[in-house]
Design a protein around this motif. Structure first.
Motif, PDB file in Angstrom:
ATOM      1  N   TYR A 119      76.654  39.163  60.677  1.00  0.00           N
ATOM      2  CA  TYR A 119      77.677  38.808  61.870  1.00  0.00           C
ATOM      3  C   TYR A 119      78.170  40.582  62.388  1.00  0.00           C
ATOM      4  N   SER A 121      79.794  40.426  66.834  1.00  0.00           N
ATOM      5  CA  SER A 121      80.420  40.313  68.228  1.00  0.00           C
ATOM      6  C   SER A 121      80.907  41.594  68.914  1.00  0.00           C
ATOM      7  N   VAL A 123      83.668  41.964  72.181  1.00  0.00           N
ATOM      8  CA  VAL A 123      84.386  41.196  73.787  1.00  0.00           C
ATOM      9  C   VAL A 123      85.101  42.450  74.015  1.00  0.00           C
ATOM     10  N   ASP A 142      80.900  29.746  59.809  1.00  0.00           N
ATOM     11  CA  ASP A 142      82.262  30.222  60.938  1.00  0.00           C
ATOM     12  C   ASP A 142      82.700  31.637  60.517  1.00  0.00           C
ATOM     13  N   ILE A 143      82.555  31.766  61.665  1.00  0.00           N
ATOM     14  CA  ILE A 143      83.243  33.640  61.507  1.00  0.00           C
ATOM     15  C   ILE A 143      85.050  33.295  61.780  1.00  0.00           C
ATOM     16  N   THR A 156      87.117  45.766  62.733  1.00  0.00           N
ATOM     17  CA  THR A 156      86.602  45.887  64.286  1.00  0.00           C
ATOM     18  C   THR A 156      86.837  47.905  64.377  1.00  0.00           C
ATOM     19  N   MET A 205      81.659  38.156  75.894  1.00  0.00           N
ATOM     20  CA  MET A 205      81.223  38.235  75.099  1.00  0.00           C
ATOM     21  C   MET A 205      79.535  38.311  74.502  1.00  0.00           C
ATOM     22  N   GLU A 207      78.354  38.021  70.496  1.00  0.00           N
ATOM     23  CA  GLU A 207      78.297  37.606  68.972  1.00  0.00           C
ATOM     24  C   GLU A 207      76.672  37.185  68.938  1.00  0.00           C
ATOM     25  N   ASN A 209      75.086  35.976  65.338  1.00  0.00           N
ATOM     26  CA  ASN A 209      75.370  35.311  64.204  1.00  0.00           C
ATOM     27  C   ASN A 209      74.500  34.376  63.864  1.00  0.00           C
ATOM     28  N   THR A 224      71.782  34.262  68.308  1.00  0.00           N
ATOM     29  CA  THR A 224      73.083  34.738  70.278  1.00  0.00           C
ATOM     30  C   THR A 224      73.467  33.877  70.816  1.00  0.00           C
ATOM     31  N   LYS A 225      75.214  34.657  70.963  1.00  0.00           N
ATOM     32  CA  LYS A 225      75.064  33.710  72.421  1.00  0.00           C
ATOM     33  C   LYS A 225      75.532  34.989  72.986  1.00  0.00           C
TER      34      LYS A 225
END
Ligand code: ADP
Ligand code: MG
Length: 399
Positions: A119, A121, A123, A142-143, A156, A205, A207, A209, A224-225
């Motif tokens: 994972y 991402s 932000v 699900d993160i 992070t 953002m 992400e 995943n 990806t999002k």
């Protein structure tokens, strides 16, 4: 603003980021054409909606044991039948809400031999005012669950905008993913490319995943999002052109055309307010009186009659609205203009729900006179508390 997976992949590939080949498809024929261009023997057919959790999603129109919105297909014929199954049907995932989303487009892509799922991402972290890269070895799930059950498995890494992305950031990403050798190098390169994409495109953002390690030792973006800062969209006409209005709330789309800040909420009291702070206070005081706002709506400082009319129509087009509270402080905006707009809009839309108006400020008396002489059943309020009590009482009475 959000975009589809296939669009995000198209953008990311311009930064040199590794992505399996794939083709978007609007119909079954295009899905078959796309599959024929891929090497096979494994294909993946993916529903394109602005929501995640597609793999575990369910189609409302299909039997409960039917496959979800991400399907592995072992032949071009299987791609065809999966495309027939999915297109036009409604996919319900943990992110769509119970109503689900209609699948109007697919993405047909290369099946990848997965060794590991990770994972990653990015932000804009408002607490540090920096871009944060969030990485975890627990990809593909699900993160939120990972954060809840095993928070120590999430790392992070914050990046100081003054230095930009430094080699040590890349090494930290590789280390957090427990990668070594060529894969660690690949993770360093990828995270640098992602940072460049994120800043160049003014993302809000991004992400990935899962990010996967293939059995051949490659790192690839499988899903990806991306979402973008709408205040910066004017700098990216190519991104703006990717907007898919069918994925957005129709009322929010209409509001943005009139430059109104509107957000649909779950309650039954429509609100029209000028100024975001006053709008928040209005929503709070409605709640304090035991009811819920149907929307947030800031008509802005310089609203004219047309804008007020448009705002009114948008509020009333929401079937959940059982009453409207207008709360305007006429500073730059004059109360009589607002009153004019309210009266003409109320007449135009055949107002069928109670309307409480609280006006204060410039030309307040003229405004109140216009409302009183309109012949419409508009209830006038003196202050914010009075207005909220009156609209809540009206709606309860009607129920
Ligand atoms: P969503 O997150 O919406 O469920 P994903 O694209 O992440 O959709 O797909 C769900 C799962 O399907 C992934 O975690 C991965 O295991 C598998 N998958 C997705 N794309 C591919 C692919 N191209 N090749 C092999 N497996 C895939
Ligand atoms: Mg995913």
């Amino acid at each position: 603003m959000n975009i589809h997976e296939y669009q995000a992949k198209e953008l990311l590939s311009k930064f040199g980021i590794g992505i399996p080949t794939g083709y978007p498809a609007n119909n079954v024929e295009e899905a078959v054409e796309g599959a024929k261009k891929l090497p096979g023997p494994l294909y993946v057919v993916k529903a394109q909606i602005h929501a995640g959790g597609r793999g575990k999603g369910k189609f409302s129109e299909l039997p409960a044991d039917a496959k979800g919105g991400v399907r592995l297909a072992k032949s071009v014929d299987a791609v065809k039948s999966d495309a027939q199954d999915m297109l036009g049907n409604t996919l319900v995932t943990i992110q769509t809400g119970d109503d689900g989303k209609q699948v109007n487009r697919l993405y047909v892509t290369d099946g990848v031999d997965i060794a590991e799922e990770y994972y990653l991402s990015m932000v804009v972290d408002r607490e540090t005012s920096r871009i944060a890269m969030i990485v975890s070895t627990e990809g593909g799930m699900d993160i939120e669950d990972v954060a809840h059950n095993t928070p120590d498995k999430i790392e992070t890494i914050t990046i100081d905008p003054a230095t930009g992305f430094m080699p040590h950031h890349g090494r930290a990403v590789a280390f957090a993913l427990k990668l070594e050798g060529a894969l660690a190098k690949a993770a360093q390169k990828l995270s640098k490319q992602l940072y460049e994409a994120f800043t160049t495109l003014d993302c809000e953002m991004l992400e990935i995943n899962p990010l996967v390690e293939t059995k051949d030792g490659e790192l690839l973006v499988l899903d990806t999002k991306m979402s973008f800062d709408s205040n910066a969209l004017y700098r990216h006409p190519d991104v703006e052109a990717m907007r898919d209005e069918t994925e957005e709330d129709p009322m929010e789309v209409e509001a943005s055309k009139h430059d109104l800040a509107y957000i649909k909420l779950d309650g039954n009291i429509g609100c029209m307010v000028n100024g975001a702070g006053l709008a928040m206070a209005t929503m709070d005081i409605i709640k304090l009186n035991g009811a819920f706002p149907a929307n947030f709506l800031d008509v802005g400082g310089g609203a004219n009659r047309e804008k007020v009319t448009a705002a009114f129509k948008i509020i009333l087009s929401d079937p959940a609205v059982e009453g409207i509270l207008v709360n305007i402080f006429g500073g730059i905006m004059k109360c009589d203009i607002i009153a004019d707009g309210i009266v003409s809009a109320a007449k135009e839309v055949n107002l069928s729900v109670p309307l409480v108006v609280r006006l204060e400020g410039t030309n307040v008396q003229q405004g109140k006179d216009i409302l009183a002489n309109s012949g419409l059943p508009i209830i006038s309020a003196d202050d914010l508390g009075d207005a909220a009590r009156k609209i809540v009482a009206q709606v309860k009475e009607a129920a």
